[in-house]
Design a protein around this motif. Structure first.
Motif, PDB file in Angstrom:
ATOM      1  N   TYR A 281      -5.444   8.038   3.225  1.00 13.42           N
ATOM      2  CA  TYR A 281      -6.556   7.275   3.342  1.00 13.42           C
ATOM      3  C   TYR A 281      -6.336   5.946   3.853  1.00 13.42           C
ATOM      4  CZ  TYR A 281     -11.474   6.716   2.035  1.00 13.42           C
ATOM      5  OH  TYR A 281     -12.895   6.551   1.910  1.00 13.42           O
ATOM      6  N   TYR A 282      -5.389   5.433   3.580  1.00  8.84           N
ATOM      7  CA  TYR A 282      -5.152   3.968   4.080  1.00  8.84           C
ATOM      8  C   TYR A 282      -3.665   4.113   4.509  1.00  8.84           C
ATOM      9  CZ  TYR A 282      -9.447   2.250   1.748  1.00  8.84           C
ATOM     10  OH  TYR A 282     -10.397   1.935   1.482  1.00  8.84           O
ATOM     11  N   PRO A 283      -3.323   3.162   5.658  1.00  3.06           N
ATOM     12  CA  PRO A 283      -1.879   3.157   5.813  1.00  3.06           C
ATOM     13  C   PRO A 283      -0.663   2.811   4.665  1.00  3.06           C
ATOM     14  CG  PRO A 283      -3.186   1.680   7.394  1.00  3.06           C
ATOM     15  CD  PRO A 283      -3.841   2.336   6.236  1.00  3.06           C
ATOM     16  N   SER A 284       0.483   3.075   4.722  1.00  6.23           N
ATOM     17  CA  SER A 284       1.330   2.808   3.831  1.00  6.23           C
ATOM     18  C   SER A 284       2.124   1.451   4.455  1.00  6.23           C
ATOM     19  CB  SER A 284       2.406   3.871   3.747  1.00  6.23           C
ATOM     20  OG  SER A 284       3.018   4.260   4.754  1.00  6.23           O
ATOM     21  N   GLY A 285       2.865   0.849   3.501  1.00  7.65           N
ATOM     22  CA  GLY A 285       3.677  -0.016   3.879  1.00  7.65           C
ATOM     23  C   GLY A 285       3.313  -1.430   4.072  1.00  7.65           C
ATOM     24  N   LEU A 286       1.767  -1.707   4.044  1.00  6.48           N
ATOM     25  CA  LEU A 286       0.984  -3.054   3.962  1.00  6.48           C
ATOM     26  C   LEU A 286       1.301  -3.781   2.946  1.00  6.48           C
ATOM     27  CD1 LEU A 286      -2.256  -1.925   5.638  1.00  6.48           C
ATOM     28  CD2 LEU A 286      -0.181  -2.550   6.724  1.00  6.48           C
TER      29      LEU A 286
ATOM     30  N   PHE B  96      -3.687   5.263  12.623  1.00  8.10           N
ATOM     31  CA  PHE B  96      -2.365   5.200  12.077  1.00  8.10           C
ATOM     32  C   PHE B  96      -1.963   6.599  11.999  1.00  8.10           C
ATOM     33  CE2 PHE B  96      -5.075   5.211   8.554  1.00  8.10           C
ATOM     34  CZ  PHE B  96      -4.405   5.934   7.542  1.00  8.10           C
ATOM     35  N   ASP B  97      -0.650   6.673  12.006  1.00  5.12           N
ATOM     36  CA  ASP B  97       0.117   8.227  11.861  1.00  5.12           C
ATOM     37  C   ASP B  97       0.256   8.096  10.291  1.00  5.12           C
ATOM     38  OD1 ASP B  97       0.275   8.212  14.736  1.00  5.12           O
ATOM     39  OD2 ASP B  97       2.133   7.453  14.767  1.00  5.12           O
ATOM     40  N   ILE B  98      -0.019   9.372   9.957  1.00  4.86           N
ATOM     41  CA  ILE B  98      -0.018   9.522   8.421  1.00  4.86           C
ATOM     42  C   ILE B  98       1.344   9.933   8.292  1.00  4.86           C
ATOM     43  CG2 ILE B  98      -0.704  11.261   6.516  1.00  4.86           C
ATOM     44  CD1 ILE B  98      -3.547  11.182   7.824  1.00  4.86           C
ATOM     45  N   VAL B  99       2.201   9.540   7.240  1.00  7.42           N
ATOM     46  CA  VAL B  99       3.674   9.661   6.869  1.00  7.42           C
ATOM     47  C   VAL B  99       3.515  10.522   5.471  1.00  7.42           C
ATOM     48  CG1 VAL B  99       5.836   8.980   6.484  1.00  7.42           C
ATOM     49  CG2 VAL B  99       4.167   7.659   8.168  1.00  7.42           C
ATOM     50  N   ASP B 100       4.014  11.563   5.634  1.00  8.83           N
ATOM     51  CA  ASP B 100       4.077  12.441   4.329  1.00  8.83           C
ATOM     52  C   ASP B 100       5.041  11.683   3.585  1.00  8.83           C
ATOM     53  OD1 ASP B 100       2.072  14.080   5.114  1.00  8.83           O
ATOM     54  OD2 ASP B 100       3.612  15.419   6.342  1.00  8.83           O
TER      55      ASP B 100
ATOM     56  N   THR C   7       0.803  -1.031  -0.101  1.00 11.41           N
ATOM     57  CA  THR C   7      -0.105   0.113   0.115  1.00 11.41           C
ATOM     58  C   THR C   7       0.914   1.327  -0.042  1.00 11.41           C
ATOM     59  OG1 THR C   7      -0.063  -0.054   2.550  1.00 11.41           O
ATOM     60  CG2 THR C   7      -1.987  -1.099   1.151  1.00 11.41           C
ATOM     61  N   SER C   8       0.380   2.147  -0.542  1.00  8.74           N
ATOM     62  CA  SER C   8       1.213   3.468  -0.787  1.00  8.74           C
ATOM     63  C   SER C   8       1.243   4.390   0.112  1.00  8.74           C
ATOM     64  CB  SER C   8       0.791   4.157  -2.344  1.00  8.74           C
ATOM     65  OG  SER C   8      -0.298   4.596  -2.414  1.00  8.74           O
ATOM     66  N   GLY C   9      -0.276   4.532   0.712  1.00  4.31           N
ATOM     67  CA  GLY C   9      -0.703   5.453   1.698  1.00  4.31           C
ATOM     68  C   GLY C   9      -0.755   6.990   1.355  1.00  4.31           C
TER      69      GLY C   9
END
Length: 205
Positions: free
Chosen positions: A157-162, A201-205, A151-153
């Motif tokens: 909208y959704y977490p990244s790195g899944l 989850f924490d949003i990472v820019d 996942t890009s994140g």
């Protein structure tokens, strides 16, 4: 006139208790490991109470809902943090999850090796073989078999790195103009017993 069955019943009862205990320990260990791996996530463990797989849908019903902080669009993962799907409907103590194979499920994705952005989505034809589609490829960095898809994140909208799965092959659509990749998901929805809902989850820019 010795009664053997009661002894067998006691053994069976003990075995059942041991199996349940092992499942509980496994679930607790899985949640602990997840929390250690992704400290930026808040998890809620849940049991799968129903799995539906048809020509049109691939969904799970879980025993957690709004009373546990679960909401629509929460992502769901397995014990290793691989993506299971997304919550599409929720009640007080239950929720429905569209798995990564379901046509309701769409995730911003990235190919780990190349960094190319795309969209992972369920596809009616591919769903029958337990696979999903990676669309909107740019064509500049064509993925190859074995490439990991996450996942890009993007957009928060959704977490990244899944981890979604791995590219199986790349095909050209019916128009002959664009390509898409067939992805084998890491998770097999029909085999799931315990999953984990990401409620924050924490949003990472």
């Amino acid at each position: 006139r010795e009664e053997v069955p009661p002894v067998k019943t006691k053994k069976a009862s003990l075995l059942t208790k041991l199996v349940v205990l092992a499942l509980l320990i496994g679930a607790a260990t899985g949640l602990l490991n997840l929390r250690q791996q992704r400290r930026d996530f808040t998890f809620e463990s849940a049991k799968v109470t129903q799995y539906e797989n048809s020509n049109w849908a691939s969904t799970l019903t879980l025993n957690r809902g709004t009373s546990s902080g679960v909401a629509v669009n929460n992502c769901v993962v397995n014990e290793t943090g691989a993506l299971v799907g997304v919550v599409t409907e929720v009640g007080l103590n239950w929720c429905t999850v569209a798995t990564v194979l379901d046509t309701q499920a769409q995730f911003g994705a990235t190919v780990f090796r190349t960094g190319e952005s795309a969209v992972a989505m369920g596809d009616l034809e591919l769903m029958q073989s337990g696979k999903l589609k990676l669309s909107y490829l740019s064509g500049a960095n064509t993925p190859v078999g074995g490439d990991l898809v996450l996942t890009s994140g993007l957009g928060g909208y959704y977490p990244s790195g899944l981890v979604i799965g791995a590219v199986e092959d790349v095909r050209t659509d019916d128009s002959g103009l664009t390509q898409y990749a067939v992805v084998q998901p890491t998770v097999t929805p029909s085999s799931l017993v315990e999953v984990f809902v990401i409620t924050a989850f924490d949003i990472v820019d």
